[in-house]
Design a protein around this motif. Structure first.
Motif, mmCIF file in Angstrom:
data_model
loop_
_atom_site.group_PDB
_atom_site.id
_atom_site.type_symbol
_atom_site.label_atom_id
_atom_site.label_comp_id
_atom_site.label_asym_id
_atom_site.label_seq_id
_atom_site.Cartn_x
_atom_site.Cartn_y
_atom_site.Cartn_z
ATOM 1 N N MET A 245 0.780 -1.205 0.048
ATOM 2 C CA MET A 245 -0.038 -0.015 0.027
ATOM 3 C C MET A 245 0.742 1.220 0.019
ATOM 4 O O MET A 245 0.695 2.314 -0.764
ATOM 5 C CB MET A 245 -0.620 -0.058 1.295
ATOM 6 C CG MET A 245 -1.873 -1.204 1.240
ATOM 7 S SD MET A 245 -2.814 -0.921 2.842
ATOM 8 C CE MET A 245 -3.713 -2.741 2.956
ATOM 9 N N LEU A 246 1.701 1.137 0.864
ATOM 10 C CA LEU A 246 2.498 2.551 1.052
ATOM 11 C C LEU A 246 3.569 2.739 -0.106
ATOM 12 O O LEU A 246 3.780 3.912 -0.499
ATOM 13 C CB LEU A 246 3.481 2.254 2.286
ATOM 14 C CG LEU A 246 2.687 2.375 3.667
ATOM 15 C CD1 LEU A 246 3.768 1.872 4.789
ATOM 16 C CD2 LEU A 246 2.103 3.494 4.160
ATOM 17 N N TYR A 247 3.988 1.797 -0.911
ATOM 18 C CA TYR A 247 4.840 2.046 -1.968
ATOM 19 C C TYR A 247 3.983 1.958 -3.248
ATOM 20 O O TYR A 247 4.566 2.157 -4.246
ATOM 21 C CB TYR A 247 5.968 0.954 -2.114
ATOM 22 C CG TYR A 247 7.079 1.112 -1.119
ATOM 23 C CD1 TYR A 247 8.092 1.856 -1.407
ATOM 24 C CD2 TYR A 247 6.992 0.596 0.462
ATOM 25 C CE1 TYR A 247 9.205 2.158 -0.415
ATOM 26 C CE2 TYR A 247 7.940 0.932 1.139
ATOM 27 C CZ TYR A 247 9.086 1.636 1.047
ATOM 28 O OH TYR A 247 10.150 2.060 1.770
ATOM 29 N N GLY A 248 2.758 1.816 -3.099
ATOM 30 C CA GLY A 248 1.733 1.647 -4.330
ATOM 31 C C GLY A 248 1.801 3.398 -4.852
ATOM 32 O O GLY A 248 2.201 4.365 -4.205
ATOM 33 N N LYS A 249 0.829 3.348 -5.653
ATOM 34 C CA LYS A 249 0.644 4.655 -6.562
ATOM 35 C C LYS A 249 -1.019 5.172 -6.279
ATOM 36 O O LYS A 249 -1.346 5.976 -7.101
ATOM 37 C CB LYS A 249 0.939 4.550 -7.909
ATOM 38 C CG LYS A 249 2.423 4.221 -8.083
ATOM 39 C CD LYS A 249 2.591 4.058 -9.826
ATOM 40 C CE LYS A 249 3.996 3.547 -10.081
ATOM 41 N NZ LYS A 249 4.375 3.506 -11.459
ATOM 42 N N GLY A 250 -1.362 4.814 -5.003
ATOM 43 C CA GLY A 250 -2.875 5.412 -4.639
ATOM 44 C C GLY A 250 -3.891 4.736 -5.679
ATOM 45 O O GLY A 250 -4.139 3.457 -5.476
ATOM 46 N N ASP A 306 5.295 8.174 4.307
ATOM 47 C CA ASP A 306 7.089 7.885 4.410
ATOM 48 C C ASP A 306 7.378 7.800 6.174
ATOM 49 O O ASP A 306 8.127 6.915 6.330
ATOM 50 C CB ASP A 306 7.633 9.451 4.308
ATOM 51 C CG ASP A 306 7.802 9.467 2.687
ATOM 52 O OD1 ASP A 306 7.624 8.320 1.955
ATOM 53 O OD2 ASP A 306 8.149 10.772 2.109
ATOM 54 N N ILE A 307 6.478 8.313 6.801
ATOM 55 C CA ILE A 307 6.275 8.038 8.434
ATOM 56 C C ILE A 307 6.201 6.695 8.744
ATOM 57 O O ILE A 307 6.833 5.903 9.714
ATOM 58 C CB ILE A 307 5.562 9.156 9.036
ATOM 59 C CG1 ILE A 307 6.225 10.610 8.866
ATOM 60 C CG2 ILE A 307 5.522 8.768 10.471
ATOM 61 C CD1 ILE A 307 5.317 11.588 9.508
ATOM 62 N N LEU A 308 5.116 6.107 8.228
ATOM 63 C CA LEU A 308 4.722 4.764 8.315
ATOM 64 C C LEU A 308 5.640 4.141 7.936
ATOM 65 O O LEU A 308 6.193 3.023 8.334
ATOM 66 C CB LEU A 308 3.492 4.633 7.673
ATOM 67 C CG LEU A 308 2.203 5.155 8.321
ATOM 68 C CD1 LEU A 308 0.993 4.651 7.632
ATOM 69 C CD2 LEU A 308 2.042 4.970 9.757
ATOM 70 N N LYS A 309 6.371 4.243 6.569
ATOM 71 C CA LYS A 309 7.338 3.341 6.198
ATOM 72 C C LYS A 309 8.690 3.236 6.839
ATOM 73 O O LYS A 309 9.042 1.981 7.238
ATOM 74 C CB LYS A 309 7.809 3.969 4.818
ATOM 75 C CG LYS A 309 6.846 3.771 3.867
ATOM 76 C CD LYS A 309 7.447 4.576 2.530
ATOM 77 C CE LYS A 309 6.620 4.664 1.336
ATOM 78 N NZ LYS A 309 7.234 5.491 0.106
ATOM 79 N N SER A 310 8.753 4.214 7.537
ATOM 80 C CA SER A 310 10.213 4.328 8.434
ATOM 81 C C SER A 310 9.813 3.666 9.653
ATOM 82 O O SER A 310 10.425 2.622 10.194
ATOM 83 C CB SER A 310 10.383 5.839 8.664
ATOM 84 O OG SER A 310 11.525 5.710 9.788
#
Length: 436
Positions: A245-250, A306-310
């Motif tokens: 989800m986080l690295y997807g394109k919406g 980005d915060i969730l990824k980290s």
């Protein structure tokens, strides 16, 4: 007897002039007691009552010589006092040091910075300290023109704008400084169940926990309605799906979730069984998590992601990166038949295992829907690469076929202008590995 009675009356009057008791703290919204200050430096009189400043705003600034930021603020405070001298009085209140220590400090400071420190200072007044109990300095008390305590705050709220607003009687959103000591266990989560203070004072926090029972999986991020705050949450899903989800394109134009396809995720972790939803067709409920980030400020959606990824990478000790890799792909190209192009009618896109029906959607939107549907239920073993070059809308296509079988799907779509073929291509993959 008459003489004794007069003495008793006089004592009663004197006692009534200072009604404050050291067991009672003065709070916001109450009147300042009539206490007389006698331990004064840089003041034109040997004593002055707190209530003598009525008609002016009185700022009590608690400090001590161990607080460098307090001392560094003196030039700023003197400028404010000079500019608003007809409307305010700033009183420094030193709660620890004696007169000799303070006078020596002022003399040394004035010599070093080549300016005279002119602000009046009260020293070692136990009554004033008891009125406004605190654990740290600077500690500011704002008292209005009629002697009412309006605010108790940190030092950063005192500036030209806030003084002008207070002179005009405007209400201000000044965060209250509450120095009442509360029990705290530093090794346990702060501000939960009263540990360290109320939860409402938290400015930012990330929470990761296991599956929330009886709740569907969601992914939401953005600004909190009617508040200067933002949030991001992904619930009840695996770590791999969170990164998809986080690295997807919406989402695309018609609402397809553009997550990273399973076929473009490469797991290099030593134990991948902790990252996926199934192992040997058995669901792993212990692998489902929820993460939430909240902040009392507004972040963009991309910043929130980005915060969730980290935070996910840090907690699960993973490293996630985009890498170019060569893989066998399903390449979509033009067939010998003409494309069934859109002519008229409303938008339709319906896919299930035995049927495909569409109108007024592009080829890429169709592929996005197929990737989302097939990838969710069974995983698509090949990445799909669109090399057809066709960007217009398709129209009025209805096919009865098993869309999970790419060969049958290719045969059915060939009559409408497109075919699938297996070819090697360089694509971008999402690589999840242990953070070593």
């Amino acid at each position: 007897m008459r003489f004794k009675l007069l003495i008793l009356l006089a004592v009663g009057i004197l006692a009534g002039g200072n009604a404050f008791t050291q067991n009672t703290a003065v709070t916001i919204g109450t009147k300042i007691p009539g206490h007389t200050l006698t331990r004064l430096i840089n003041f034109p009189r040997p004593s002055v009552g707190l209530t003598d400043f009525k008609g002016k705003i009185l700022i009590l600034d608690f400090w001590n010589r161990g607080c460098t930021s307090c001392i560094d603020s003196w030039p700023k405070l003197m400028k404010l006092q000079e500019k608003f001298k007809d409307n305010i009085q700033i009183l420094l209140i030193n709660d620890l040091d004696d007169e000799a220590t303070i006078r020596a400090l002022i003399k040394r400071w004035s010599k070093t910075f080549e300016m005279q420190m002119t602000l009046p200072t009260v020293y070692q007044d136990k009554v004033v300290n008891a009125m406004f109990p605190h654990q740290s300095v600077p500690h500011l008390v704002w008292i209005d023109q009629v002697g009412t305590v309006k605010y108790i705050s940190m030092a950063q709220f005192l500036n030209h704008e806030t003084i002008e607003n207070m002179i005009l009687g405007k209400e201000m959103d000044i965060r209250q400084k509450n120095d009442v000591q509360v029990p705290v266990k530093w090794s346990r989560p702060l501000f939960i169940n009263g540990n360290g203070g109320p939860e409402e004072d938290v400015l930012s926090r990330t929470v990761i926990r296991n599956n929330i029972l009886n709740q569907m999986g969601v992914f939401m991020a953005g600004k909190v309605k009617d508040a200067n705050a933002s949030y991001a949450v992904i619930s009840n899903t695996t770590v791999v799906d969170m990164f998809r989800m986080l690295y997807g394109k919406g989402v695309d134009r018609i609402g397809n979730q553009l997550r990273v396809p399973y076929s473009q995720v490469i797991l290099k972790a030593a134990d991948t069984t902790k990252l996926v939803n199934k192992v040997n067709d058995a669901v792993r409920p212990e692998n489902f998590y929820t993460i939430q980030f909240t902040a009392e400020k507004v972040f963009s959606t991309e910043k929130l992601k980005d915060i969730l990824k980290s935070d996910l990478q840090r907690y699960f000790e993973l490293k996630v990166s985009r890498e170019k890799v060569k893989k066998t792909c399903l390449v979509v190209s033009r067939s010998e038949f003409p494309v069934t192009a859109y002519k008229e009618g409303t938008q339709v896109l319906n896919t299930n295992d035995g049927m495909l029906k569409l109108n007024a959607v592009t080829l890429q939107e169709l592929l996005n829907a197929l990737i989302g549907r097939i990838g969710y239920y069974s995983g698509l073993s090949y990445p799909i690469v669109n090399e057809s070059g066709f960007t217009d809308k398709l129209g009025n296509i209805e096919i009865d076929t098993n869309i999970q079988d790419w060969k049958k799907l290719s045969y059915a779509l060939s009559k409408h202008g497109f075919i699938f073929s297996l070819q090697e291509r360089e694509i971008e993959a999402l690589v999840i590995s242990d953070d070593q």
